[in-house]
Scaffold this motif. Structure first.
Motif, PDB file in Angstrom:
ATOM      1  N   UNK A  81      20.294  68.529  50.486  1.00 47.03           N
ATOM      2  CA  UNK A  81      21.642  68.150  50.933  1.00 47.03           C
ATOM      3  C   UNK A  81      21.785  66.631  51.031  1.00 47.03           C
ATOM      4  N   UNK A  82      20.847  65.900  51.667  1.00 49.13           N
ATOM      5  CA  UNK A  82      20.988  64.437  51.676  1.00 49.13           C
ATOM      6  C   UNK A  82      20.935  63.822  50.280  1.00 49.13           C
ATOM      7  N   UNK A  83      20.075  64.354  49.417  1.00 49.83           N
ATOM      8  CA  UNK A  83      20.004  63.824  48.053  1.00 49.83           C
ATOM      9  C   UNK A  83      21.302  64.082  47.300  1.00 49.83           C
ATOM     10  N   UNK A  84      21.890  65.236  47.508  1.00 54.38           N
ATOM     11  CA  UNK A  84      23.170  65.546  46.883  1.00 54.38           C
ATOM     12  C   UNK A  84      24.267  64.623  47.405  1.00 54.38           C
ATOM     13  N   UNK A  85      24.254  64.348  48.699  1.00 49.97           N
ATOM     14  CA  UNK A  85      25.258  63.450  49.289  1.00 49.97           C
ATOM     15  C   UNK A  85      25.103  62.035  48.745  1.00 49.97           C
ATOM     16  N   UNK A  86      23.870  61.566  48.602  1.00 50.93           N
ATOM     17  CA  UNK A  86      23.638  60.220  48.064  1.00 50.93           C
ATOM     18  C   UNK A  86      24.087  60.150  46.609  1.00 50.93           C
ATOM     19  N   UNK A  87      23.769  61.180  45.835  1.00 58.05           N
ATOM     20  CA  UNK A  87      24.198  61.210  44.432  1.00 58.05           C
ATOM     21  C   UNK A  87      25.716  61.223  44.322  1.00 58.05           C
ATOM     22  N   UNK A  88      26.359  61.972  45.197  1.00 57.82           N
ATOM     23  CA  UNK A  88      27.818  62.035  45.216  1.00 57.82           C
ATOM     24  C   UNK A  88      28.413  60.670  45.557  1.00 57.82           C
ATOM     25  N   UNK A  89      27.821  59.971  46.526  1.00 53.44           N
ATOM     26  CA  UNK A  89      28.298  58.648  46.914  1.00 53.44           C
ATOM     27  C   UNK A  89      28.134  57.643  45.781  1.00 53.44           C
ATOM     28  N   UNK A  90      26.999  57.663  45.098  1.00 51.30           N
ATOM     29  CA  UNK A  90      26.774  56.751  43.973  1.00 51.30           C
ATOM     30  C   UNK A  90      27.758  57.048  42.850  1.00 51.30           C
ATOM     31  N   UNK A  91      28.038  58.331  42.603  1.00 52.08           N
ATOM     32  CA  UNK A  91      29.009  58.693  41.566  1.00 52.08           C
ATOM     33  C   UNK A  91      30.408  58.194  41.922  1.00 52.08           C
ATOM     34  N   UNK A  92      30.783  58.293  43.179  1.00 52.27           N
ATOM     35  CA  UNK A  92      32.094  57.789  43.612  1.00 52.27           C
ATOM     36  C   UNK A  92      32.160  56.271  43.446  1.00 52.27           C
ATOM     37  N   UNK A  93      31.083  55.575  43.828  1.00 52.58           N
ATOM     38  CA  UNK A  93      31.067  54.114  43.685  1.00 52.58           C
ATOM     39  C   UNK A  93      31.134  53.701  42.213  1.00 52.58           C
ATOM     40  N   UNK A  94      30.413  54.395  41.358  1.00 54.49           N
ATOM     41  CA  UNK A  94      30.453  54.081  39.927  1.00 54.49           C
ATOM     42  C   UNK A  94      31.842  54.345  39.351  1.00 54.49           C
ATOM     43  N   UNK A  95      32.486  55.425  39.797  1.00 54.03           N
ATOM     44  CA  UNK A  95      33.855  55.713  39.347  1.00 54.03           C
ATOM     45  C   UNK A  95      34.824  54.644  39.816  1.00 54.03           C
ATOM     46  N   UNK A  96      34.663  54.207  41.061  1.00 52.13           N
ATOM     47  CA  UNK A  96      35.535  53.156  41.597  1.00 52.13           C
ATOM     48  C   UNK A  96      35.353  51.856  40.823  1.00 52.13           C
ATOM     49  N   UNK A  97      34.126  51.511  40.492  1.00 52.78           N
ATOM     50  CA  UNK A  97      33.879  50.302  39.702  1.00 52.78           C
ATOM     51  C   UNK A  97      34.525  50.425  38.339  1.00 52.78           C
ATOM     52  N   UNK A  98      34.425  51.597  37.725  1.00 55.72           N
ATOM     53  CA  UNK A  98      35.060  51.804  36.422  1.00 55.72           C
ATOM     54  C   UNK A  98      36.567  51.647  36.487  1.00 55.72           C
ATOM     55  N   UNK A  99      37.190  52.235  37.489  1.00 55.55           N
ATOM     56  CA  UNK A  99      38.649  52.131  37.630  1.00 55.55           C
ATOM     57  C   UNK A  99      39.074  50.702  37.914  1.00 55.55           C
ATOM     58  N   UNK A 100      38.377  50.041  38.830  1.00 60.12           N
ATOM     59  CA  UNK A 100      38.734  48.659  39.175  1.00 60.12           C
ATOM     60  C   UNK A 100      38.523  47.731  37.987  1.00 60.12           C
ATOM     61  N   UNK A 101      37.449  47.947  37.227  1.00 63.83           N
ATOM     62  CA  UNK A 101      37.182  47.054  36.094  1.00 63.83           C
ATOM     63  C   UNK A 101      38.203  47.229  34.982  1.00 63.83           C
ATOM     64  N   UNK A 102      38.724  48.434  34.789  1.00 65.88           N
ATOM     65  CA  UNK A 102      39.756  48.642  33.774  1.00 65.88           C
ATOM     66  C   UNK A 102      41.066  47.983  34.202  1.00 65.88           C
ATOM     67  N   UNK A 103      41.373  48.062  35.487  1.00 69.72           N
ATOM     68  CA  UNK A 103      42.633  47.500  35.971  1.00 69.72           C
ATOM     69  C   UNK A 103      42.579  45.985  36.127  1.00 69.72           C
ATOM     70  N   UNK A 104      41.396  45.422  36.340  1.00 65.90           N
ATOM     71  CA  UNK A 104      41.249  43.973  36.544  1.00 65.90           C
ATOM     72  C   UNK A 104      40.310  43.403  35.491  1.00 65.90           C
ATOM     73  N   UNK A 105      40.826  43.160  34.321  1.00 71.89           N
ATOM     74  CA  UNK A 105      39.993  42.661  33.233  1.00 71.89           C
ATOM     75  C   UNK A 105      39.947  41.137  33.176  1.00 71.89           C
ATOM     76  N   UNK A 106      40.610  40.468  34.097  1.00 78.38           N
ATOM     77  CA  UNK A 106      40.638  39.002  34.089  1.00 78.38           C
ATOM     78  C   UNK A 106      39.254  38.451  34.437  1.00 78.38           C
ATOM     79  N   UNK A 107      38.810  37.418  33.755  1.00 78.89           N
ATOM     80  CA  UNK A 107      37.496  36.837  34.074  1.00 78.89           C
ATOM     81  C   UNK A 107      37.537  36.045  35.385  1.00 78.89           C
ATOM     82  N   UNK A 108      36.447  36.133  36.123  1.00 74.84           N
ATOM     83  CA  UNK A 108      36.296  35.391  37.377  1.00 74.84           C
ATOM     84  C   UNK A 108      34.963  34.658  37.351  1.00 74.84           C
ATOM     85  N   UNK A 109      34.832  33.649  38.195  1.00 74.08           N
ATOM     86  CA  UNK A 109      33.545  32.966  38.355  1.00 74.08           C
ATOM     87  C   UNK A 109      33.221  32.924  39.837  1.00 74.08           C
TER      88      UNK A 109
END
Length: 91
Positions: free
Chosen positions: A4-32
């Protein structure tokens, strides 16, 4: 019970990776990144987020054995539940 904890951690990492994908598609402007007088090259927000998340996950995975080591050294001494039992100690 460890699944159960391993499943919860995997679920959290999947949500974070999905959020990064969505944010990166919407914000393609370069930053430094600027820190004191250091300045990085310009790169898209998604790459910055992915690098930050990867560094955090790897850092947490590398530091976890150190946290477990310090916990085992500072743990309270074990005691017997029933002092009338033999020399076997129950944990």
């Amino acid at each position: 019970m460890k699944t159960i904890p391993l499943l919860a951690i995997s679920f959290l990492v999947a949500i974070l990776a999905s959020a990064i994908g969505i944010i990166s598609v919407q914000n393609a402007a370069p930053v430094s990144l600027n820190f004191i007088f250091f300045k990085s090259i310009q790169m898209p927000v998604g790459i910055v987020l992915a690098i930050s998340m990867s560094a955090g996950l790897i850092g947490g995975a590398l530091l976890q054995p150190l946290w477990n080591l310090s916990d085992s050294q500072n743990s309270r001494p074990k005691f017997q539940a029933n002092p009338e039992e033999s020399d076997t100690v129950q944990y």
